[in-house]
Design an enzyme around this catalytic site. Structure first.
Site, short mmCIF file in Angstrom:
data_model
loop_
_atom_site.label_atom_id
_atom_site.label_comp_id
_atom_site.label_asym_id
_atom_site.label_seq_id
_atom_site.Cartn_x
_atom_site.Cartn_y
_atom_site.Cartn_z
N TYR A 144 -9.39 53.91 61.11
CA TYR A 144 -8.50 55.04 61.11
C TYR A 144 -7.63 55.02 62.20
O TYR A 144 -8.27 54.91 63.50
CB TYR A 144 -9.26 56.19 60.79
CG TYR A 144 -8.20 57.28 60.61
CD1 TYR A 144 -7.43 57.60 59.64
CD2 TYR A 144 -8.29 58.32 61.66
CE1 TYR A 144 -6.46 58.66 59.24
CE2 TYR A 144 -7.19 59.60 61.50
CZ TYR A 144 -6.39 59.47 60.43
OH TYR A 144 -5.58 60.60 60.31
N ASP A 239 -7.94 50.72 69.84
CA ASP A 239 -7.74 52.43 69.44
C ASP A 239 -9.02 53.06 69.79
O ASP A 239 -10.02 52.90 69.28
CB ASP A 239 -7.70 52.61 67.98
CG ASP A 239 -7.29 53.96 67.65
OD1 ASP A 239 -7.81 54.58 68.54
OD2 ASP A 239 -7.23 54.42 66.36
N LYS A 267 -8.44 62.82 71.52
CA LYS A 267 -9.85 63.48 71.47
C LYS A 267 -10.45 63.76 73.01
O LYS A 267 -9.76 64.65 73.51
CB LYS A 267 -10.80 62.74 70.81
CG LYS A 267 -10.31 62.69 69.36
CD LYS A 267 -11.34 62.09 68.40
CE LYS A 267 -10.53 62.20 66.96
NZ LYS A 267 -10.55 61.00 66.04
C1 LIG Z 1 -8.99 60.56 65.48
C2 LIG Z 1 -8.42 59.24 65.60
C3 LIG Z 1 -7.28 58.97 65.42
C4 LIG Z 1 -5.97 59.84 65.15
O1 LIG Z 1 -6.26 61.01 65.99
P1 LIG Z 1 -5.46 62.39 65.82
O2 LIG Z 1 -5.55 63.09 67.25
O3 LIG Z 1 -6.23 63.14 65.00
O4 LIG Z 1 -3.94 62.16 65.42
C5 LIG Z 1 -6.77 57.70 65.70
N1 LIG Z 1 -7.68 56.81 65.87
C6 LIG Z 1 -9.07 57.04 65.90
C7 LIG Z 1 -9.84 55.95 66.09
C8 LIG Z 1 -9.46 58.20 65.59
O5 LIG Z 1 -10.95 58.61 65.75
#
Ligand SMILES: *Cc1c(COP(=O)(O)O)cnc(C)c1O
Length: 428
Positions: A144, A239, A267
């Site tokens: 994601y 990511d 995060k």
């Molecule tokens: C949470 C998450 C996102 C998206 O971040 P948001 O602040 O919710 O837009 C993207 N990549 C990874 C790996 C994530 O865990």
């Protein structure tokens, strides 16, 4: 435990907010029941609208790695708020957190702050395309990267194939530029490169996957992606929105010793305020506006409250030499306790864990990619989830989510959790 007040609040919310939630992962669609409404949180605990105390294993999906309402973060935010909350002009705190982040993470010279992980990943891909002059990207099924169009893509049929939209509203035109491979499958990635010569701008990957449960990269996977990107002049995007400042000071680049070209954060880097960021070496970041032609902007980017919270969080992690080891030990303790308990009751399961990320899968075979993660028994997960909730323990309301361990958890909290699992196990 009773959830009467939460049910009432959910009903009111549902009248004016679609599904009663502002992010679908908060809904209880996969497990049934109504979401728990939180009134406050402190350390390892949530307190809900019915007055229940819950041990929290979501921790805002990662940011609260040192526990809720962590005093240095709260103090920093209060102090900043009194000086004004947004200017749309540069402030010194942006440089301070940038300097600290760049010093903690290997292989990056500059960082640009945005407001979410979604924005960070979306901007990173644009930068990779602008830098390489190529258009297609490779992503992995089950990873994601936020909800921007390029990432809401699922595998089509056939071995090497274009993606297809997995949400209405994403166009076929966008989908054809995102190519899908199974996680941990280097051969599939190599085939995609061969089938699309000189067209791949970038691979984007969760270097430790956390959005289909926790799935570690198999030995050689990240190294292989690095080598393929080098061979084909493509940009490797890690990511690290989930893993950054969580698995190690320098994230997965440090943990596994593999360098990315662009790294995305979110995060933890915001300490619980809305922050995302992407970072790279000078030569890549020089392509970003206003230095270069790749456009990216934000009214609230680098917001002083958000930067103060993030800076206090990173300082706390930077100054505590043992924090990541301590988190890993707590997670290992929980892993062992849950595993032993489930085994004792002959409940088939697989537990994956890296550092302070852990996931429990009700399936027998190793969980190494999206397909194997999807084999888990969801009925069993539902029973597990509601059993824990009734015992005052909150895990994510979906079998595809990682549990986030916080340093505020004590071994008593972990024992209480393991004891709750022992009570539920016979009904699994
Ligand atoms: C949470 C998450 C996102 C998206 O971040 P948001 O602040 O919710 O837009 C993207 N990549 C990874 C790996 C994530 O865990």
């Amino acid at each position: 435990m009773r959830y009467q007040r939460s049910s009432q609040l959910f009903k009111a919310a549902s009248a004016v907010i679609p599904g009663g939630v502002n992010s679908p992962v908060r809904a209880f669609k996969a497990v049934g029941g109504t979401p728990v409404f939180v009134t406050k949180a402190k350390g390892a605990y949530l307190y809900d609208a019915d007055g229940n105390r819950l041990i929290d294993y979501i921790n805002s999906w990662g940011p609260m790695i040192l526990g809720h309402a962590y005093p240095p973060v709260i103090e920093a935010v209060i102090e900043k708020a009194q000086l004004g909350t947004s200017f749309g002009m540069p402030t010194e705190i942006e440089t301070k957190i940038a300097e600290l982040a760049v010093s903690m993470v290997p292989n990056i010279d500059q960082i640009r702050f945005v407001n979410s992980g979604t924005e960070a990943c979306m901007s990173a891909v644009r930068l990779a395309r602008g830098f390489t002059g190529k258009e297609k990207i490779i992503k992995f099924a089950g990873c994601y990267h936020g909800h921007s169009d390029s990432f809401l893509i699922q595998a089509g049929s056939g071995a090497v194939t274009f993606g297809s939209p997995n949400s209405p509203g994403v166009t076929e035109g966008t989908a054809k530029d995102t190519l899908l491979a199974p996680y941990n499958d280097l051969v599939a990635v190599a085939e995609i490169f061969e089938a699309n010569p000189s067209q791949i701008a970038s691979i984007i990957v969760e270097p430790v996957a956390g959005n289909m449960g926790c799935i570690p990269p198999q030995s050689g996977f990240l190294e292989g992606l690095r080598a393929l990107c080098d061979a084909h002049q493509a940009i490797l995007i890690f990511d690290e929105v989930m893993t950054g400042f969580r698995l190690a000071r320098g994230g997965v680049q440090e943990l596994y010793g593999v360098n990315a070209d662009i790294v995305c954060f979110g995060k933890v880097i915001g300490g619980g305020l809305p922050v995302g960021a992407f970072a790279a070496r000078h030569e890549i970041m020089a392509h970003l506006a206003p230095l270069g032609p790749v456009y990216q902007a934000g009214t609230l980017s680098g917001n002083p409250l958000a930067m103060a919270a993030g800076y206090a969080m990173l300082q706390a992690l930077e100054s505590d030499a043992e924090v990541f080891e301590r988190l890993a030990q707590k997670t290992a303790y929980l892993h062992e306790g849950i595993s032993k308990t489930l085994k004792a009751h002959q409940v088939l399961h697989t537990i994956n864990r890296v550092g302070s990320m852990i996931s429990v899968h009700f399936s027998e075979s190793p969980v190494v990619d999206f397909e194997t993660a999807a084999e888990g028994n969801n009925e069993r997960f539902k029973t597990f989830f509601h059993g824990l909730l009734n015992a005052g323990i909150y895990i994510a309301p979906s079998a595809f989510e990682t549990w986030f361990i916080t340093d505020a958890l004590t071994y008593e909290d972990l024992d209480e959790t393991i004891a709750a699992v022992a009570k539920i196990a016979p009904s699994l």
